[in-house]
Design a protein around this motif. Structure first.
Motif, PDB file in Angstrom:
ATOM      1  N   GLY A  99      -4.606  10.636   5.424  1.00 33.33           N
ATOM      2  CA  GLY A  99      -3.745  11.133   4.359  1.00 33.33           C
ATOM      3  C   GLY A  99      -3.146  10.027   3.519  1.00 33.33           C
ATOM      4  N   GLY A 100      -3.639   8.801   3.714  1.00 32.37           N
ATOM      5  CA  GLY A 100      -3.139   7.653   2.967  1.00 32.37           C
ATOM      6  C   GLY A 100      -3.939   7.377   1.705  1.00 32.37           C
ATOM      7  N   PRO A 101      -3.595   6.298   1.000  1.00 31.44           N
ATOM      8  CA  PRO A 101      -4.244   6.026  -0.295  1.00 31.44           C
ATOM      9  C   PRO A 101      -5.458   5.123  -0.233  1.00 31.44           C
ATOM     10  N   VAL A 102      -5.753   4.491   0.913  1.00 33.65           N
ATOM     11  CA  VAL A 102      -6.835   3.508   0.970  1.00 33.65           C
ATOM     12  C   VAL A 102      -8.183   4.224   1.018  1.00 33.65           C
ATOM     13  N   ILE A 103      -8.909   4.139  -0.086  1.00 35.63           N
ATOM     14  CA  ILE A 103     -10.189   4.849  -0.189  1.00 35.63           C
ATOM     15  C   ILE A 103     -11.384   3.935  -0.001  1.00 35.63           C
ATOM     16  N   GLY A 104     -11.160   2.619  -0.002  1.00 39.72           N
ATOM     17  CA  GLY A 104     -12.302   1.731   0.119  1.00 39.72           C
ATOM     18  C   GLY A 104     -11.899   0.326   0.496  1.00 39.72           C
ATOM     19  N   VAL A 105     -12.874  -0.428   1.007  1.00 37.91           N
ATOM     20  CA  VAL A 105     -12.698  -1.848   1.273  1.00 37.91           C
ATOM     21  C   VAL A 105     -13.899  -2.593   0.710  1.00 37.91           C
TER      22      VAL A 105
ATOM     23  N   LEU B  73     -15.147  -1.696  10.767  1.00 35.69           N
ATOM     24  CA  LEU B  73     -15.084  -0.430  11.503  1.00 35.69           C
ATOM     25  C   LEU B  73     -14.404  -0.621  12.854  1.00 35.69           C
ATOM     26  N   LYS B  74     -14.712  -1.727  13.542  1.00 34.24           N
ATOM     27  CA  LYS B  74     -14.084  -2.009  14.831  1.00 34.24           C
ATOM     28  C   LYS B  74     -12.578  -2.146  14.674  1.00 34.24           C
ATOM     29  N   ALA B  75     -12.136  -2.658  13.515  1.00 32.37           N
ATOM     30  CA  ALA B  75     -10.705  -2.817  13.243  1.00 32.37           C
ATOM     31  C   ALA B  75     -10.057  -1.518  12.779  1.00 32.37           C
ATOM     32  N   GLY B  76     -10.836  -0.436  12.775  1.00 31.14           N
ATOM     33  CA  GLY B  76     -10.276   0.864  12.416  1.00 31.14           C
ATOM     34  C   GLY B  76     -10.364   1.217  10.960  1.00 31.14           C
ATOM     35  N   MET B  77     -11.012   0.355  10.154  1.00 36.87           N
ATOM     36  CA  MET B  77     -11.070   0.603   8.715  1.00 36.87           C
ATOM     37  C   MET B  77     -12.265   1.499   8.383  1.00 36.87           C
ATOM     38  N   ASP B  78     -12.082   2.780   8.712  1.00 44.25           N
ATOM     39  CA  ASP B  78     -13.086   3.817   8.454  1.00 44.25           C
ATOM     40  C   ASP B  78     -12.686   4.492   7.139  1.00 44.25           C
ATOM     41  N   VAL B  79     -13.386   4.134   6.059  1.00 45.09           N
ATOM     42  CA  VAL B  79     -12.991   4.569   4.718  1.00 45.09           C
ATOM     43  C   VAL B  79     -14.196   5.166   3.993  1.00 45.09           C
ATOM     44  N   PRO B  80     -13.962   5.943   2.939  1.00 48.70           N
ATOM     45  CA  PRO B  80     -15.090   6.542   2.218  1.00 48.70           C
ATOM     46  C   PRO B  80     -16.029   5.535   1.578  1.00 48.70           C
TER      47      PRO B  80
ATOM     48  N   LEU C  64      -3.010  -1.516   7.845  1.00 44.42           N
ATOM     49  CA  LEU C  64      -3.429  -0.302   7.129  1.00 44.42           C
ATOM     50  C   LEU C  64      -3.436   0.936   8.024  1.00 44.42           C
ATOM     51  N   LYS C  65      -3.063   0.779   9.276  1.00 48.23           N
ATOM     52  CA  LYS C  65      -3.116   1.909  10.203  1.00 48.23           C
ATOM     53  C   LYS C  65      -2.256   3.063   9.697  1.00 48.23           C
ATOM     54  N   GLY C  66      -2.860   4.241   9.633  1.00 49.11           N
ATOM     55  CA  GLY C  66      -2.162   5.420   9.146  1.00 49.11           C
ATOM     56  C   GLY C  66      -2.138   5.553   7.634  1.00 49.11           C
ATOM     57  N   LEU C  67      -2.694   4.566   6.911  1.00 44.64           N
ATOM     58  CA  LEU C  67      -2.671   4.571   5.446  1.00 44.64           C
ATOM     59  C   LEU C  67      -4.063   4.774   4.838  1.00 44.64           C
ATOM     60  N   LEU C  68      -5.052   5.026   5.691  1.00 46.07           N
ATOM     61  CA  LEU C  68      -6.400   5.250   5.190  1.00 46.07           C
ATOM     62  C   LEU C  68      -6.546   6.688   4.689  1.00 46.07           C
ATOM     63  N   TRP C  69      -7.547   6.913   3.874  1.00 45.83           N
ATOM     64  CA  TRP C  69      -7.808   8.248   3.313  1.00 45.83           C
ATOM     65  C   TRP C  69      -7.890   9.302   4.413  1.00 45.83           C
ATOM     66  N   LYS C  70      -8.547   8.970   5.510  1.00 47.41           N
ATOM     67  CA  LYS C  70      -8.724   9.931   6.602  1.00 47.41           C
ATOM     68  C   LYS C  70      -7.398  10.287   7.281  1.00 47.41           C
TER      69      LYS C  70
ATOM     70  N   VAL D  33       0.842  -1.203   0.000  1.00 46.95           N
ATOM     71  CA  VAL D  33       0.000   0.000   0.000  1.00 46.95           C
ATOM     72  C   VAL D  33       0.876   1.252   0.000  1.00 46.95           C
ATOM     73  N   GLN D  34       1.968   1.235   0.743  1.00 44.97           N
ATOM     74  CA  GLN D  34       2.882   2.385   0.753  1.00 44.97           C
ATOM     75  C   GLN D  34       3.487   2.615  -0.629  1.00 44.97           C
ATOM     76  N   LEU D  35       3.853   1.535  -1.309  1.00 44.65           N
ATOM     77  CA  LEU D  35       4.424   1.670  -2.656  1.00 44.65           C
ATOM     78  C   LEU D  35       3.362   2.157  -3.645  1.00 44.65           C
ATOM     79  N   ALA D  36       2.115   1.736  -3.455  1.00 42.93           N
ATOM     80  CA  ALA D  36       1.042   2.239  -4.312  1.00 42.93           C
ATOM     81  C   ALA D  36       0.887   3.739  -4.132  1.00 42.93           C
ATOM     82  N   GLN D  37       0.951   4.198  -2.908  1.00 44.52           N
ATOM     83  CA  GLN D  37       0.854   5.637  -2.654  1.00 44.52           C
ATOM     84  C   GLN D  37       2.014   6.372  -3.302  1.00 44.52           C
ATOM     85  N   ALA D  38       3.220   5.811  -3.206  1.00 40.88           N
ATOM     86  CA  ALA D  38       4.376   6.448  -3.824  1.00 40.88           C
ATOM     87  C   ALA D  38       4.239   6.516  -5.334  1.00 40.88           C
ATOM     88  N   ALA D  39       3.519   5.562  -5.916  1.00 42.24           N
ATOM     89  CA  ALA D  39       3.297   5.543  -7.361  1.00 42.24           C
ATOM     90  C   ALA D  39       2.162   6.460  -7.789  1.00 42.24           C
TER      91      ALA D  39
END
Length: 798
Positions: free
Chosen positions: A196-202, A228-235, A188-194, A129-135
């Protein structure tokens, strides 16, 4: 490549005369008022990033920072690919016009046995996911727990399947799913859209149509709560929308798909024409997409049609290999789907798979693929997950990619306009997908502006040429008839034409060429790039209506000014359109024409291709002072040509036949499909074998070396000692294996085994590739050729 020329006085200005011969006038009324998009129905997650960027969805389209957004999504399974390749392959996807990368998280790849999870090496979701964001890519994570993806038990570990009910709200099962989701959430912690990360959906589950207590809406709701309990709050929370899917309306957004054939079918004959090549005006669901379970009731996606946007996730740019049915699609089989699906209203074009891969091998050599031996509906190769994808398992560029890129670039630059446009149905439409005579077309329009979509290609069925065609589109501001005289649309042609398109203040009434991209060329002005329509002369009609502009490609025409700078139309030739890649180099967006792969990494233009051939790219606008060892440069009009001479010859591969084929046992029928099933392991004792001795050293300066095998038989397997490197179901496609990833010893000896294909095998292979058995010949196992293809890469400092 045709030279791009500035026309000036040489511009052909023609007043076209009256039509000759019969005319077919195709009519469409686009005057009806469109429904306004509705908001508030979908319960989306956190939509704002720390930088203030927003991501949302209404009933019709996605919005990014409040503006319509029509992205392209491509599937790439990180755990089916070497981690060493991820960075470059993600950048290649971005360069190909992909905006979002999607990937399953296969549970059994990460927790094959009870206990600790494996998130290291090729399983490192966080690094991927980090490499995807860098790309520059956004990310959609497909959580499972059941994924399918031609995986053993759909990706659920054996130890779970053996102990308890799955795919429902069983307490023990959901406890394990909660732990799985918690592990993914930690990755995915710290990599969600909220954040500033690239993960916009699950995506929750997959192909889910099970009903009953603890299933259906209840199960999807429970999975969303665990996410949501696992912290995956995404658009975006998505579910697949086909085959009678069931989900809680408003809690998730359905995504759709379609394939040009059905490798999961049981027929050994050509299938009737697929609806994937026919425009849809009443439903978003594209027939049978191979769900492992069956539903006999309409799904939630049908009743949700006016409440949620039409998003795609699984439009197949290739097809998987399945033992009983081995379809090999052409680039046109795939590319013809795009104008059809976009013209049917798709507002997110998602591919499955965009990048091929290979299955990891389980503990003790257990196969993690779907097979009838483990109760699956299909038999798939033990390792290969090639999928005929636009980017092969080792990053090979397949011919289909050259057909797809122009559509991707079109969506990147004009997609915001298209997203808001409503689908309009013609006066006459085909009676059904098997109706090959009635023209297939649609319009999407907003007010007086729109795009016309046409398809005259159906896989394995010859469509008649549509002769003497003109289109009459009634718009609120008046009727637009195009082109100025009738044209013949050839068999196999497909395209998108603009209607009343604003080109930076210059109104283009229509064009019989396809918009591809808008390029700000600095002092050289704004350039709108168009691709030609095969067999149709390109005509650009300006607002004054006095003249039309016509050219044969490779020409740059100035049509007006914007802010004191020229606005031009660049009509590419067919070859230029196929070679076009649009890259941001040295702070400027540029056109790069190359038959090889091109992308940007570390601020440098990267070119990758066969080391035995020249590497070449033509760039516009030109780079200031490009530098690289061995670079040869020349200027040809506005194009800057960058070229490197061939570096080496093909390494020598020593091929020795080591064991002749014996008589293969008959192919058995059975399994859930009651069709041909793959041979039992003992059957491979009848395989023919060859020794493939690699040279020493193996192309030391090459980035990779592809072993390319041209064989005819049933199943091919390549071993290094006792280790199986790859396997392949014969279907007529050349089999390539990148060797660098295996860290083979210099001068290593590989073994190829080919199980004979029996003449009486109840297996479907496309007619063009099915072996012709001689009289009395009962089986075939041949190696027609094997070679080593060194691949090199150069980096050009701009």
């Amino acid at each position: 490549m045709n030279r791009i020329r500035t026309l000036g006085a040489a511009l052909l200005l023609v007043a076209l005369g009256p039509p000759a011969g019969a005319e077919t006038l195709l009519k469409l009324d686009a005057r009806a008022e469109a429904l306004a998009p509705q908001t508030g129905y979908l319960k989306l997650g956190a939509a704002r990033s720390p930088q203030g960027h927003t991501l949302a969805a209404n009933s019709q389209y996605l919005l990014r920072d409040g503006q319509p957004w029509l992205p392209v999504m491509g599937e790439y399974h990180f755990s089916r690919a070497p981690a060493s390749q991820w960075a470059d392959q993600l950048r290649l996807m971005k360069a190909s016009g992909i905006d979002i990368v999607a990937s399953y998280v296969f549970w059994n790849h990460h927790q094959e046995l009870p206990g600790a999870f494996n998130w290291k090496g090729n399983h490192d979701l966080r690094r991927f996911v980090q490499l995807a964001q860098a790309a520059g890519l956004q990310v959609v994570v497909r959580l499972g727990p059941w994924a399918h993806g031609e995986s053993r038990y759909g990706g659920i570990p054996d130890w779970v399947v053996d102990r308890m009910p799955t795919r429902g709200n069983d307490a023990e099962y959901m406890g394990l799913v909660e732990r799985l989701y918690a592990e993914i959430g930690a990755q995915l912690k710290g990599l969600l859209w909220k954040d500033g990360g690239p993960v916009i959906g699950v995506q929750l589950e997959n192909e889910y149509n099970l009903r009953g207590p603890g299933r259906g809406e209840e199960h999807i709701s429970a999975l969303k709560k665990l996410a949501l309990k696992a912290g995956m709050d995404v658009p975006l929370y998505t579910v697949t929308g086909w085959d009678g899917t069931v989900y809680p309306s408003g809690e998730v957004t359905p995504v759709f798909g379609g394939y040009p054939d059905e490798p999961w079918a049981t027929s050994t004959q050509e299938l009737p024409p697929k609806e994937t090549h026919a425009f849809r005006f009443d439903t978003r669901v594209s027939g049978d997409l191979g769900a492992q379970t069956r539903s006999h009731a309409p799904g939630t996606a049908e009743t949700d049609k006016d409440k949620v946007p039409f998003l795609g996730a699984e439009y197949g740019p290739g097809l998987p290999a399945m033992y009983r049915r081995r379809t090999l699609v052409s680039p046109d089989d795939i590319a013809a789907m795009l104008p059809v699906q976009l013209g049917s209203g798709v507002n997110l074009f998602g591919y499955y798979m965009f990048h091929g891969g290979r299955n990891p091998v389980g503990v003790g050599g257990t196969g993690l693929e779907e097979s009838t031996l483990s109760g699956g509906y299909n038999d798939t190769p033990r390792i290969s997950y090639d999928f005929q994808a636009p980017l092969g398992p080792d990053g090979q560029q397949r011919p289909v990619l050259t057909k797809l890129r122009p559509f991707h670039y079109f969506l990147r630059d004009y997609g915001a306009r298209l997203a808001t446009m409503t689908v309009r149905q013609p006066e006459r439409t085909p009676a059904n997908p098997a109706d090959l005579q009635t023209p297939r077309w649609a319009v999407r329009a907003a007010g007086d502006s729109g795009f016309l979509f046409f398809n005259n290609h159906v896989r394995q069925y010859a469509m008649p040429a549509q002769t003497g065609v003109r289109f009459e589109v009634q718009l609120p501001g008046g009727t637009l008839t195009l082109p100025s005289r009738p044209v013949d649309i050839p068999t196999g042609s497909y395209f998108i034409w603009p209607l009343n398109l604003d080109l930076d203040g210059v109104k283009l009434r229509y064009a019989t060429a396809q918009p591809v991209a808008r390029l700000d060329a600095g002092a050289q002005g704004i350039v709108h790039v168009f691709a030609p329509t095969a067999g149709v002369e390109a005509e650009f009609a300006l607002a004054d209506g006095a003249k039309t502009m016509s050219s044969q490609g490779g020409q740059l025409l100035t049509i007006g000014k914007a802010g004191g700078r020229p606005v031009s139309v660049l009509l590419l030739s067919q070859q230029e359109a196929a070679e076009l890649q649009i890259l941001d180099i040295a702070g400027q967006r540029r056109l790069v024409f190359s038959a090889q792969q091109a992308w940007v990494a570390d601020g440098k233009l990267q070119l990758r291709g066969p080391a035995t051939q020249p590497l070449h790219a033509a760039v516009f606008p030109a780079l200031a002072k490009p530098k690289a060892p061995g670079l040869q440069m020349r200027q040809d009009g506005p194009l800057q040509h960058l070229e490197f001479k061939p570096e080496t010859s093909e390494p020598t591969l020593q091929i020795t036949a080591s064991r002749p084929a014996l008589t293969a046992p008959p192919v058995l029928k059975g399994g859930l499909a009651k069709a041909a099933v793959q041979p039992i392991p003992e059957a491979f004792a009848t395989a023919a074998t060859w020794s493939l001795k690699l040279p020493q050293p193996l192309a030391p300066n090459a980035e990779d070396v592809l072993l390319e095998l041209d064989f005819v038989g049933d199943i091919g397997r390549v071993f290094a000692g006792a280790r199986m490197l790859d396997d392949w179901y014969y279907n007529g496609q050349r089999w390539q294996i990148g060797l660098r990833q295996f860290a083979l010893k210099p001068g290593a000896e590989l073994q190829l085994s080919v199980l004979p294909l029996r003449a009486d095998a109840p297996i479907y292979i496309d007619a063009a590739h099915r072996p012709a058995f001689a009289a009395g010949q009962t089986q075939i196992a041949e190696l027609r050729g094997a070679r080593l293809l060194p691949i090199r890469r150069v980096a050009i400092t701009p």
